[in-house]
Design a protein around this motif. Structure first.
Motif, PDB file in Angstrom:
ATOM      1  N   TYR A  59      67.707  19.102  92.457  1.00  0.00           N
ATOM      2  CA  TYR A  59      69.014  19.757  92.380  1.00  0.00           C
ATOM      3  C   TYR A  59      68.945  21.047  91.568  1.00  0.00           C
ATOM      4  N   VAL A  60      69.875  21.941  91.884  1.00  0.00           N
ATOM      5  CA  VAL A  60      70.071  23.185  91.153  1.00  0.00           C
ATOM      6  C   VAL A  60      71.524  23.229  90.711  1.00  0.00           C
ATOM      7  N   ILE A  61      71.750  23.579  89.447  1.00  0.00           N
ATOM      8  CA  ILE A  61      73.107  23.714  88.920  1.00  0.00           C
ATOM      9  C   ILE A  61      73.369  25.187  88.615  1.00  0.00           C
ATOM     10  N   TYR A  62      74.487  25.689  89.141  1.00  0.00           N
ATOM     11  CA  TYR A  62      74.836  27.091  88.910  1.00  0.00           C
ATOM     12  C   TYR A  62      76.294  27.190  88.454  1.00  0.00           C
ATOM     13  N   PRO A  63      76.563  27.871  87.335  1.00  0.00           N
ATOM     14  CA  PRO A  63      77.938  28.002  86.832  1.00  0.00           C
ATOM     15  C   PRO A  63      78.674  29.174  87.462  1.00  0.00           C
ATOM     16  N   ILE A  64      79.899  28.934  87.894  1.00  0.00           N
ATOM     17  CA  ILE A  64      80.756  29.994  88.408  1.00  0.00           C
ATOM     18  C   ILE A  64      81.936  30.126  87.452  1.00  0.00           C
ATOM     19  N   GLY A  65      81.991  31.227  86.714  1.00  0.00           N
ATOM     20  CA  GLY A  65      83.067  31.419  85.761  1.00  0.00           C
ATOM     21  C   GLY A  65      84.360  31.827  86.432  1.00  0.00           C
ATOM     22  N   TYR A  66      85.459  31.599  85.750  1.00  0.00           N
ATOM     23  CA  TYR A  66      86.754  32.038  86.264  1.00  0.00           C
ATOM     24  C   TYR A  66      86.760  33.542  86.513  1.00  0.00           C
ATOM     25  N   ASP A  67      86.026  34.284  85.692  1.00  0.00           N
ATOM     26  CA  ASP A  67      86.036  35.746  85.783  1.00  0.00           C
ATOM     27  C   ASP A  67      84.982  36.306  86.723  1.00  0.00           C
ATOM     28  N   MET A  68      84.421  35.464  87.589  1.00  0.00           N
ATOM     29  CA  MET A  68      83.417  35.981  88.521  1.00  0.00           C
ATOM     30  C   MET A  68      84.065  36.938  89.516  1.00  0.00           C
ATOM     31  N   PRO A  69      83.325  37.943  90.007  1.00  0.00           N
ATOM     32  CA  PRO A  69      82.060  38.414  89.447  1.00  0.00           C
ATOM     33  C   PRO A  69      82.246  39.478  88.379  1.00  0.00           C
ATOM     34  N   GLN A  70      83.490  39.902  88.182  1.00  0.00           N
ATOM     35  CA  GLN A  70      83.754  41.050  87.333  1.00  0.00           C
ATOM     36  C   GLN A  70      83.331  40.841  85.875  1.00  0.00           C
ATOM     37  N   GLY A  71      83.484  39.654  85.344  1.00  0.00           N
ATOM     38  CA  GLY A  71      83.120  39.416  83.952  1.00  0.00           C
ATOM     39  C   GLY A  71      81.644  39.551  83.707  1.00  0.00           C
ATOM     40  N   TYR A  72      80.824  39.143  84.663  1.00  0.00           N
ATOM     41  CA  TYR A  72      79.379  39.203  84.480  1.00  0.00           C
ATOM     42  C   TYR A  72      78.890  40.641  84.416  1.00  0.00           C
TER      43      TYR A  72
END
Length: 270
Positions: A59-72
């Motif tokens: 498995y791979v775990i990837y976090p998606i923030g509420y502010d994606m993609p602009q916050g990154y």
């Protein structure tokens, strides 16, 4: 990649995973390869390069923030409209090129005007102090509970509905393209692709907008039409409301990471 054949779980992404998921508590042979402010381009490149070589990866775990993609973009690239060369940026983009031979990502350089929007919406305060990680990639924050006295407003992103509707679609589409690519790679190699939105403190949650939340689910749904994807949203989960769980308003501390990792392990059936 000397341990590529033994790794069963791989955590990617940005600081929400770096500080929030302790691989030692998640399960057997798990490595956390997240990094603060990491743009999804590099995660997609790493997946395409390494997953085919990892014979036991499950498995791979990837976090998606509420502010994606602009916050990154605001974290990974300086607030500057006049970039002339690669040296204008921080060390990690060079690290990928030097040690992983991943080409430099020029996409955000062509669109840096967007940073002017971010500076008006991101309550940013530099956090100083020593950082280190253990042998499994988990960032150790020593015994620090909060980053400062005003921890509950540091790294606070406020994107009102009226402003989100003005965002150029190219950012969202570029993010979705890489997420699709990651899901595709995992599917090809029979690896679970698990996306999460990590818990945040109430001051952060209070600044989220209806449209921002809708975009999260639209993103997941668009990927799910083509590839298997699992999504777990812990953003406002009541289990993680305690002040003692947070380093700042959008990052767990070592106490919160311990609780969150155990919950994640249970929910994922690991």
């Amino acid at each position: 990649m000397s341990h590529k054949d033994s790794i069963e779980g791989l955590v990617l992404g940005h600081s929400h995973a770096l500080r929030g998921i302790d691989p030692a508590l998640l399960g057997k042979n798990v490595f956390n390869n997240a990094e603060s402010g990491k743009w999804i381009y590099y995660d997609a490149k790493e997946l395409s390069k390494y997953v085919p070589l990892m014979s036991n990866l499950q498995y791979v775990i990837y976090p998606i923030g509420y502010d994606m993609p602009q916050g990154y973009l605001s974290c990974h690239y300086e607030y500057d409209h006049h970039f002339k060369k690669e040296e204008s940026h921080d060390y990690n983009i060079h690290m990928y090129a030097k040690y992983e031979h991943i080409p430099y990502d020029r996409f955000p350089l062509k669109l840096t005007a967007f940073s002017s929007f971010l500076t008006d919406n991101l309550a940013y305060e530099e956090i100083t102090g020593h950082r280190d990680c253990d042998s499994l990639g988990f960032e150790i924050l020593d015994s620090t509970i909060h980053c400062s006295i005003n921890w509950d407003t540091i790294n606070l992103v406020h994107l009102p509905d009226s402003e989100i509707t003005k965002l150029p679609s190219i950012y969202y589409n570029e993010y979705k393209r890489y997420l699709m690519n990651m899901a595709s790679i995992c599917s090809q190699h029979n690896v679970r692709f698990i996306c999460i939105t990590a818990p945040c403190y109430k001051t952060y949650i209070n600044k989220t907008s209806t449209r921002g939340i809708e975009m999260l689910y639209e993103l997941i749904d668009s990927v799910a039409t083509k590839y298997p994807i699992e999504y777990y949203n812990y953003l406002s989960d009541e289990e993680f409301r305690a002040d003692s769980f947070y380093y700042d308003c959008s990052h767990l501390n070592y106490i919160g990471a311990k609780h969150f990792t155990k919950r994640l392990k249970k929910d994922l059936g690991l």
